[in-house]
Design a protein around this motif. Sequence first.
Motif, PDB file in Angstrom:
ATOM      1  N   GLY A 218       0.764  -1.196   0.067  1.00 10.13           N
ATOM      2  CA  GLY A 218      -0.066  -0.024  -0.100  1.00 10.13           C
ATOM      3  C   GLY A 218       0.886   1.267   0.086  1.00 10.13           C
ATOM      4  N   PHE A 219       0.316   2.419  -0.454  1.00 12.61           N
ATOM      5  CA  PHE A 219       0.901   3.528  -0.542  1.00 12.61           C
ATOM      6  C   PHE A 219      -0.178   4.657  -0.258  1.00 12.61           C
ATOM      7  CE2 PHE A 219       2.261   7.508  -2.496  1.00 12.61           C
ATOM      8  CZ  PHE A 219       3.373   7.879  -1.991  1.00 12.61           C
ATOM      9  N   GLU A 220      -0.233   5.359   0.699  1.00 11.70           N
ATOM     10  CA  GLU A 220      -1.370   6.246   1.202  1.00 11.70           C
ATOM     11  C   GLU A 220      -2.586   5.622   1.033  1.00 11.70           C
ATOM     12  OE1 GLU A 220      -0.533   9.733  -1.288  1.00 11.70           O
ATOM     13  OE2 GLU A 220       1.293  10.376   0.019  1.00 11.70           O
ATOM     14  N   GLU A 221      -3.432   5.900   0.227  1.00  7.79           N
ATOM     15  CA  GLU A 221      -4.872   5.290   0.050  1.00  7.79           C
ATOM     16  C   GLU A 221      -4.793   4.261  -0.842  1.00  7.79           C
ATOM     17  OE1 GLU A 221      -7.088   5.970   2.009  1.00  7.79           O
ATOM     18  OE2 GLU A 221      -6.054   7.471   3.070  1.00  7.79           O
ATOM     19  N   LEU A 222      -3.618   4.301  -1.802  1.00 11.71           N
ATOM     20  CA  LEU A 222      -3.759   3.125  -2.776  1.00 11.71           C
ATOM     21  C   LEU A 222      -3.389   1.612  -2.203  1.00 11.71           C
ATOM     22  CD1 LEU A 222      -3.952   2.290  -5.851  1.00 11.71           C
ATOM     23  CD2 LEU A 222      -1.628   3.079  -6.111  1.00 11.71           C
ATOM     24  N   LYS A 223      -3.988   0.388  -2.398  1.00  8.08           N
ATOM     25  CA  LYS A 223      -3.952  -0.635  -1.601  1.00  8.08           C
ATOM     26  C   LYS A 223      -3.903  -1.718  -2.814  1.00  8.08           C
ATOM     27  CE  LYS A 223      -5.100   0.148   2.804  1.00  8.08           C
ATOM     28  NZ  LYS A 223      -6.179   0.100   4.098  1.00  8.08           N
ATOM     29  N   VAL A 224      -3.004  -2.828  -2.844  1.00  7.81           N
ATOM     30  CA  VAL A 224      -3.086  -3.870  -3.797  1.00  7.81           C
ATOM     31  C   VAL A 224      -2.902  -5.241  -2.866  1.00  7.81           C
ATOM     32  CG1 VAL A 224      -2.258  -2.518  -5.633  1.00  7.81           C
ATOM     33  CG2 VAL A 224      -0.594  -4.008  -4.206  1.00  7.81           C
ATOM     34  N   CYS A 225      -3.567  -6.330  -3.438  1.00  7.59           N
ATOM     35  CA  CYS A 225      -3.404  -7.548  -2.780  1.00  7.59           C
ATOM     36  C   CYS A 225      -3.231  -8.720  -3.783  1.00  7.59           C
ATOM     37  CB  CYS A 225      -4.718  -7.861  -1.966  1.00  7.59           C
ATOM     38  SG  CYS A 225      -4.455  -9.460  -1.147  1.00  7.59           S
ATOM     39  N   CYS A 226      -2.282  -9.653  -3.554  1.00  7.32           N
ATOM     40  CA  CYS A 226      -2.174 -10.757  -4.707  1.00  7.32           C
ATOM     41  C   CYS A 226      -2.245 -11.836  -3.902  1.00  7.32           C
ATOM     42  CB  CYS A 226      -0.753 -10.725  -5.257  1.00  7.32           C
ATOM     43  SG  CYS A 226      -0.549 -11.983  -6.323  1.00  7.32           S
ATOM     44  N   PHE A 227      -2.961 -12.697  -4.356  1.00 11.11           N
ATOM     45  CA  PHE A 227      -3.228 -14.225  -3.920  1.00 11.11           C
ATOM     46  C   PHE A 227      -2.598 -15.030  -4.768  1.00 11.11           C
ATOM     47  CE2 PHE A 227      -6.658 -12.269  -1.974  1.00 11.11           C
ATOM     48  CZ  PHE A 227      -7.022 -12.866  -0.621  1.00 11.11           C
ATOM     49  N   ALA A 228      -1.764 -15.989  -4.545  1.00 17.39           N
ATOM     50  CA  ALA A 228      -0.999 -16.876  -5.341  1.00 17.39           C
ATOM     51  C   ALA A 228      -0.754 -18.293  -5.033  1.00 17.39           C
ATOM     52  CB  ALA A 228       0.553 -16.286  -5.593  1.00 17.39           C
ATOM     53  N   THR A 229      -1.076 -19.183  -5.819  1.00 19.29           N
ATOM     54  CA  THR A 229      -0.557 -20.619  -5.741  1.00 19.29           C
ATOM     55  C   THR A 229       0.342 -20.918  -6.727  1.00 19.29           C
ATOM     56  OG1 THR A 229      -2.724 -21.360  -6.991  1.00 19.29           O
ATOM     57  CG2 THR A 229      -3.112 -21.525  -4.288  1.00 19.29           C
ATOM     58  N   ALA A 230       1.369 -21.933  -6.107  1.00 16.31           N
ATOM     59  CA  ALA A 230       2.162 -22.039  -7.237  1.00 16.31           C
ATOM     60  C   ALA A 230       2.994 -23.459  -7.163  1.00 16.31           C
ATOM     61  CB  ALA A 230       3.573 -21.197  -6.962  1.00 16.31           C
ATOM     62  N   GLY A 231       3.137 -24.180  -8.223  1.00 14.48           N
ATOM     63  CA  GLY A 231       3.674 -25.422  -8.305  1.00 14.48           C
ATOM     64  C   GLY A 231       4.601 -25.556  -9.915  1.00 14.48           C
ATOM     65  N   VAL A 232       5.763 -25.615  -9.547  1.00  9.25           N
ATOM     66  CA  VAL A 232       6.733 -25.686 -10.423  1.00  9.25           C
ATOM     67  C   VAL A 232       7.620 -26.763 -11.097  1.00  9.25           C
ATOM     68  CG1 VAL A 232       6.776 -23.214 -10.544  1.00  9.25           C
ATOM     69  CG2 VAL A 232       8.601 -24.455  -9.265  1.00  9.25           C
ATOM     70  N   LYS A 233       7.641 -28.003 -10.235  1.00 10.09           N
ATOM     71  CA  LYS A 233       8.467 -29.002 -10.174  1.00 10.09           C
ATOM     72  C   LYS A 233       8.528 -29.778 -11.380  1.00 10.09           C
ATOM     73  CE  LYS A 233       9.959 -29.369  -5.405  1.00 10.09           C
ATOM     74  NZ  LYS A 233      10.215 -30.209  -4.405  1.00 10.09           N
ATOM     75  N   SER A 234       7.127 -29.713 -12.146  1.00 10.86           N
ATOM     76  CA  SER A 234       7.208 -30.565 -13.438  1.00 10.86           C
ATOM     77  C   SER A 234       6.672 -29.960 -14.778  1.00 10.86           C
ATOM     78  CB  SER A 234       6.091 -31.640 -13.047  1.00 10.86           C
ATOM     79  OG  SER A 234       4.851 -31.268 -12.433  1.00 10.86           O
ATOM     80  N   ASN A 235       6.253 -28.552 -14.561  1.00  7.84           N
ATOM     81  CA  ASN A 235       5.604 -28.069 -15.692  1.00  7.84           C
ATOM     82  C   ASN A 235       6.390 -26.593 -15.894  1.00  7.84           C
ATOM     83  OD1 ASN A 235       3.945 -27.897 -17.996  1.00  7.84           O
ATOM     84  ND2 ASN A 235       2.329 -26.670 -16.904  1.00  7.84           N
ATOM     85  N   ALA A 236       7.284 -26.283 -15.237  1.00  2.42           N
ATOM     86  CA  ALA A 236       8.123 -24.992 -15.589  1.00  2.42           C
ATOM     87  C   ALA A 236       8.723 -24.794 -16.991  1.00  2.42           C
ATOM     88  CB  ALA A 236       9.038 -24.906 -14.491  1.00  2.42           C
TER      89      ALA A 236
END
Length: 415
Positions: A106-124
């Motif tokens: 966030g910065f002053e009134e501006l806010k962001v949020c990220c939700f992530a799921t990640a799997g990379v061992k076989s399909n990167a």
Amino acid sequence: MKERKVEIGLEGVEAKVIYHRLKGFEVKTLLLSLDRPRWVLSTLEGFKEVRFVGNHYDPPELWDYLHEHFEEHRNWLPQALGLPPEESAFLFTGADMDNLGVGEEGFEELKVCCFATAGVKSNAMRAGVDKAGSQSVGTINLILLASAALTDGAMARAVITATEAKTSILQDLDIRSSYSPQLQATGTGTDNLIIVPGSGPLLTYTGGHSKIGELLGVAVRRAVAEALAKQEGIGGIRRKPLDRGYVQVYTGNGKGKTTAALGLALRAAGHGLRTYIGQFMKGQHYGELEAVRLAKPYITIEQYGQPGWVHVHKPPKEEDIRLAQEGLRRAREAMLSGEYDIIVLDEITTAHYFDLISLEDMLKLIRSKPDNVELVFTGRYAPQELIEIADLVTEMREVKHYYQKGVSARDGIER
């Protein structure tokens, strides 16, 4: 269905993980309920007006079935959750929703949020180098939310910003292509994301030279790094839960009680353990509130107090009591969530002394403590009953203090 609430700082969004079943197996859905219909951009469905956004996990036992019945599965999910399909947008993954990564900036009134799921061992994959072929399991899904309203162009540009940020953290972690192991991966072959704007000031640009672009990039990096650490044990510290948790009390009239608890949380983070710190009677800004941003996801701090002082010789204000009880509720919720190994109740014994919390409130917490969770109480005036039931009690005794020479509280030392 069992539910687990996910706390975020964006207004108008309720986040939770829902545990339900499909064909006898447990499946998990991150569901974001929006306060009003929003025009979103999904790389799976395009632009769409929705009230519900989510990311759904299916376990390995269902993967063969879903490979042949994916469209049927997409239609099943909103109906299973009691949601109108036309007002919902979902992503799908084989990465466990309990390994969710969350990045907030966030910065002053501006806010962001990220939700992530990640799997990379076989399909990167390395885009532009690896050839198309049979699809393997593994994906990185992102859901990005902003407090600001975004034009269609700004949402489209946010896809680029998010992708660049995702690729940068993969490079920093030296994630290799599953198909060209001598090369770094830029993503997986099945990555998707959803952009969810808010109702704040309208923004038309989300590239790296904009403040929102900067915030989006940092949030994505944090969320993906956390998800990879939890799902794959990459770039993070593997969490080994405590075999047994004890009850600790730091009390006395000397300086160092909160400091000791923060030091415990820092040491625990080095072993991948997660600490929730609820600060009672504190509404002021302290340095640890900024420091924990660097320790995410291992340390979480929430405050339950007003900026001013509570006076011992006056009846407590209703708002002080309400905040203390809310802190107690949140601490109990965190303790039972399974997400934290250590729960610190900072200044709770002082809150008890000021009649904001009862002795029975504290004893109930101890009685309901899971066996593998450490419970830490700090503050002056620890009651004898608490001292007797605790496994470890340390008394901080003031021998000498520079306050007596007129030295005020210093940033970075006392606050």
